[in-house]
Design an enzyme around this catalytic site. Structure first.
Site, PDB file in Angstrom:
ATOM      1  N   LYS A   1       0.880  -1.176   0.000  1.00  0.00           N
ATOM      2  CA  LYS A   1       0.000   0.000   0.000  1.00  0.00           C
ATOM      3  C   LYS A   1       0.912   1.220   0.000  1.00  0.00           C
ATOM      4  CE  LYS A   1      -1.885   3.046   1.928  1.00  0.00           C
ATOM      5  NZ  LYS A   1      -1.702   4.464   1.504  1.00  0.00           N
TER       6      LYS A   1
ATOM      7  N   GLU B   1       9.191   1.336  11.249  1.00  0.00           N
ATOM      8  CA  GLU B   1      10.290   2.254  10.926  1.00  0.00           C
ATOM      9  C   GLU B   1       9.690   3.655  10.996  1.00  0.00           C
ATOM     10  OE1 GLU B   1      13.374   1.333  10.310  1.00  0.00           O
ATOM     11  OE2 GLU B   1      13.345  -0.671   9.439  1.00  0.00           O
TER      12      GLU B   1
ATOM     13  N   CYS C   1      13.571  10.259   7.320  1.00  0.00           N
ATOM     14  CA  CYS C   1      13.451   9.787   8.707  1.00  0.00           C
ATOM     15  C   CYS C   1      14.764   9.912   9.432  1.00  0.00           C
ATOM     16  CB  CYS C   1      12.975   8.346   8.724  1.00  0.00           C
ATOM     17  SG  CYS C   1      13.996   7.285   7.712  1.00  0.00           S
TER      18      CYS C   1
ATOM     19  N   GLU D   1      10.231  16.063  15.683  1.00  0.00           N
ATOM     20  CA  GLU D   1      10.642  15.889  14.293  1.00  0.00           C
ATOM     21  C   GLU D   1      10.006  16.992  13.449  1.00  0.00           C
ATOM     22  OE1 GLU D   1       9.035  12.502  12.127  1.00  0.00           O
ATOM     23  OE2 GLU D   1      11.060  12.035  11.455  1.00  0.00           O
TER      24      GLU D   1
HETATM   25  P1  NAD Z   1       2.150   8.537   7.587  1.00  0.00           P
HETATM   26  O1  NAD Z   1       2.281   7.715   8.805  1.00  0.00           O
HETATM   27  O2  NAD Z   1       1.114   9.573   7.541  1.00  0.00           O
HETATM   28  O3  NAD Z   1       1.866   7.596   6.313  1.00  0.00           O
HETATM   29  C1  NAD Z   1       2.642   6.462   6.024  1.00  0.00           C
HETATM   30  C2  NAD Z   1       1.788   5.427   5.335  1.00  0.00           C
HETATM   31  O4  NAD Z   1       0.778   4.992   6.244  1.00  0.00           O
HETATM   32  C3  NAD Z   1       1.055   5.933   4.092  1.00  0.00           C
HETATM   33  O5  NAD Z   1       1.039   4.916   3.119  1.00  0.00           O
HETATM   34  C4  NAD Z   1      -0.347   6.185   4.607  1.00  0.00           C
HETATM   35  O6  NAD Z   1      -1.333   6.074   3.624  1.00  0.00           O
HETATM   36  C5  NAD Z   1      -0.489   5.064   5.617  1.00  0.00           C
HETATM   37  N1  NAD Z   1      -1.520   5.315   6.627  1.00  0.00           N
HETATM   38  C6  NAD Z   1      -1.958   6.501   7.112  1.00  0.00           C
HETATM   39  N2  NAD Z   1      -2.942   6.306   8.015  1.00  0.00           N
HETATM   40  C7  NAD Z   1      -3.115   4.970   8.113  1.00  0.00           C
HETATM   41  C8  NAD Z   1      -3.970   4.139   8.905  1.00  0.00           C
HETATM   42  N3  NAD Z   1      -4.857   4.647   9.756  1.00  0.00           N
HETATM   43  N4  NAD Z   1      -3.844   2.800   8.767  1.00  0.00           N
HETATM   44  C9  NAD Z   1      -2.951   2.260   7.924  1.00  0.00           C
HETATM   45  N5  NAD Z   1      -2.123   2.994   7.142  1.00  0.00           N
HETATM   46  C10 NAD Z   1      -2.206   4.329   7.239  1.00  0.00           C
HETATM   47  O7  NAD Z   1       3.587   9.102   7.363  1.00  0.00           O
HETATM   48  P2  NAD Z   1       4.115  10.043   6.197  1.00  0.00           P
HETATM   49  O8  NAD Z   1       3.643  11.422   6.433  1.00  0.00           O
HETATM   50  O9  NAD Z   1       3.792   9.397   4.894  1.00  0.00           O
HETATM   51  O10 NAD Z   1       5.689   9.927   6.399  1.00  0.00           O
HETATM   52  C11 NAD Z   1       6.362  10.748   7.283  1.00  0.00           C
HETATM   53  C12 NAD Z   1       6.807   9.992   8.509  1.00  0.00           C
HETATM   54  O11 NAD Z   1       7.423   8.758   8.146  1.00  0.00           O
HETATM   55  C13 NAD Z   1       7.851  10.740   9.295  1.00  0.00           C
HETATM   56  O12 NAD Z   1       7.561  10.679  10.661  1.00  0.00           O
HETATM   57  C14 NAD Z   1       9.135   9.985   8.999  1.00  0.00           C
HETATM   58  O13 NAD Z   1      10.116  10.115   9.969  1.00  0.00           O
HETATM   59  C15 NAD Z   1       8.654   8.608   8.839  1.00  0.00           C
HETATM   60  N6  NAD Z   1       9.574   7.814   8.021  1.00  0.00           N
HETATM   61  C16 NAD Z   1      10.349   6.875   8.639  1.00  0.00           C
HETATM   62  C17 NAD Z   1      11.271   6.135   7.914  1.00  0.00           C
HETATM   63  C18 NAD Z   1      12.130   5.091   8.579  1.00  0.00           C
HETATM   64  O14 NAD Z   1      12.706   4.276   7.880  1.00  0.00           O
HETATM   65  N7  NAD Z   1      12.251   5.067   9.898  1.00  0.00           N
HETATM   66  C19 NAD Z   1      11.408   6.352   6.544  1.00  0.00           C
HETATM   67  C20 NAD Z   1      10.603   7.320   5.943  1.00  0.00           C
HETATM   68  C21 NAD Z   1       9.692   8.051   6.702  1.00  0.00           C
END
Ligand code: NAD
Length: 481
Positions: free
Chosen positions: A177, A252, A286, A383
């Site tokens: 997804k 992650e 991240c 962050e």
């Molecule tokens: P997000 O959590 O909003 O979204 C991530 C994914 O989760 C998307 O595909 C989104 O559609 C899905 N999602 C959202 N709500 C959901 C729900 N209720 N149930 C299931 N899936 C759902 O995050 P973002 O804004 O896309 O990314 C930014 C964040 O990701 C930052 O905090 C960043 O640090 C983190 N990040 C971490 C890593 C790592 O490897 N540690 C890498 C990249 C980004």
């Protein structure tokens, strides 16, 4: 420039076939705010079908492949990624808003993940265990079954590479997804898998909203493992959903990663790392290093040298290949600007510029270097996920460790010092999933296990370690007398 799509972005991949959904989502170009395309809006019915297709793949052709055959498929995909490299880079640059150079590096990383896990697929072994007389005992590494992969928008290709390639190498069937903000290269990945001859259902790609497709996938009783990369808040939902089905989950999440600069640091070497680790991908990384901790006797010098670099930075449209691009969305820009407003009690040491004539609808923020910080400030705790770094002074090793470890996160840290004993000591004391000594990021590090502690998450991806995470261990004890 228009998207160099060689496929229909409104189609989703389920069971080896491309389908359309009733409704679509717009794809915004972060560089100018215009709608570039539409993608499917998958929901529960599509997720149900994808999980069923993955189960069928495990029971069918995909489940019958040997480890070597799975490896060869991934290696073929690696070659195809390189064959499509420039189109993939332009699509990712336009979709995420990242500079073309960064998008090209992401393509290279995706190809390398497929190469690494393709080569590793048939090299994961169990053990024989000395046991009671008359027995032979051994372990087998087996796939979990159906793995769910929920991917964020900041590095779609890299994150698909590190999680999906490892899961497929171990013989799982994957349902992916991608993020609603940036799904195009995930769909391209599906096309490439098919071009390589991936058996039907081994890889399924269902774009859609997090609260619809993402929630349906993470709560599905037919999955056996979840790999989630994204925000802490959503990660907590995902872990609760995984708990309801008692399945393992890799989280992650975010970070507040520090770089510690001691008086004896080689500053010429350190400087590009100090700044690039903060502004890469406009800080939407991240593992971005958003805190720079500097020993007080060199604090002014480091701040000024970083400031000089910041003054030379430019943000502009992705294909203009500036130092940084726009942020992903208007919402993300608002969040980052809200954080920058919190710097009013600190010092803005320097700002880069936004290129002249950027399109009015783009989500640009000038890179900002903040001085005079202290470890407890919100800008040093939360962050930001934008192009901003805070520089904080410390007196000695003890205080440096206290500040570095003084957040809820623990993803990455680095130490800059010519004192070998100090670097080795701090490598042990810093609370982080990865510690770099006199470098940061180590050239991407496909081979290096990665993941967090604390609110940065748990479980490890990347490197050989991911293959253990994407498999389960079976112990066999045979009595033969
Ligand atoms: P997000 O959590 O909003 O979204 C991530 C994914 O989760 C998307 O595909 C989104 O559609 C899905 N999602 C959202 N709500 C959901 C729900 N209720 N149930 C299931 N899936 C759902 O995050 P973002 O804004 O896309 O990314 C930014 C964040 O990701 C930052 O905090 C960043 O640090 C983190 N990040 C971490 C890593 C790592 O490897 N540690 C890498 C990249 C980004």
């Amino acid at each position: 420039m228009s998207l160099p799509l060689w496929f229909d972005p409104e189609e989703i991949l389920i069971g080896g076939a491309w389908h359309k959904t009733q409704v679509c989502l717009p794809v915004e170009c972060p560089s100018d705010g215009r709608e570039m395309a539409q993608i499917a809006r998958g929901g529960k019915p599509e997720i149900d079908a994808a999980v069923e297709a993955a189960q069928a793949a495990l029971a069918g052709e995909w489940g019958q492949l040997s480890a070597a055959e799975r490896g060869r498929l991934l290696l073929k995909m690696s070659g195809l990624v390189l064959a499509h490299a420039e189109d993939l880079a332009v699509i990712e640059a336009l979709d995420v808003g990242k500079p073309l150079t960064q998008a090209r590096a992401d393509v290279a990383a995706l190809a390398r993940y497929l190469e690494f896990y393709g080569g590793a697929a048939d090299k994961v072994m169990g053990e024989t265990i000395p046991y009671l007389n008359g027995y032979t005992a051994y372990t087998l590494r087996e796939p979990h079954g159906v793995t769910a992969h929920i991917v964020p928008w900041n590095y779609p290709m890299q994150i698909i590479g590190r999680s999906v390639a490892a899961a497929l190498a171990m013989g799982n069937a994957a349902v992916v997804k991608p993020a609603e903000e940036a799904s195009l290269t995930a769909l391209a990945f599906g096309r490439i898998a098919q071009e390589a001859g991936m058996p039907a259902g081994a890889l399924n790609i269902v774009p859609g909203l997090g609260e619809e497709a993402g929630a349906a996938l993470s709560a599905h009783p037919g999955i056996q493992h979840i790999s989630f990369t994204g925000s802490v808040a959503v990660g907590q939902h995902i872990q609760a959903a995984a708990a309801a089905n008692a399945v393992p989950v890799t989280l992650e999440l975010g970070g507040k990663s520090p770089q510690l600069v001691f008086t004896d640091a080689d500053l010429d070497r350190a400087l590009p790392f100090l700044v690039n680790a903060g502004i890469q991908n406009a800080g939407q990384t991240c593992s971005a290093s958003s805190r720079i901790l500097v020993q007080r006797s060199r604090y002014d010098e480091v701040l000024e040298k970083m400031a000089a670099r910041y003054r030379g930075l430019t943000a502009g449209p992705a294909l203009g290949d500036h130092d940084l691009g726009p942020l992903i969305s208007g919402r993300q820009k608002e969040i980052v600007e809200g954080y920058l407003a919190l710097a009013s009690d600190l010092t803005i040491a320097a700002q880069g510029r936004i290129a002249e004539d950027v399109p009015a609808g783009g989500h640009y923020v000038a890179p900002t270097l903040i001085g005079g910080g202290h470890g407890a400030h919100r800008l040093a705790q939360e962050e930001i996920f934008g192009p901003a770094q805070i520089v904080i002074p410390f007196e000695d090793e003890e205080e440096a460790v206290a500040i570095a470890n003084g957040t809820e996160y623990g993803l990455v840290a680095s130490v800059w010092s010519e004192n070998g004993g100090r670097t080795m000591r701090l490598a042990r004391r810093l609370r982080a999933g990865q510690v770099f000594l006199n470098n940061y990021g180590a050239g991407g590090g496909v081979e290096l296990p990665f993941g967090g502690i604390g609110k940065s998450g748990h479980g490890r991806e990347k490197g050989f370690e991911a293959l253990y995470g994407f498999s389960t261990l079976k112990t066999v004890a045979a009595w033969h007398g």
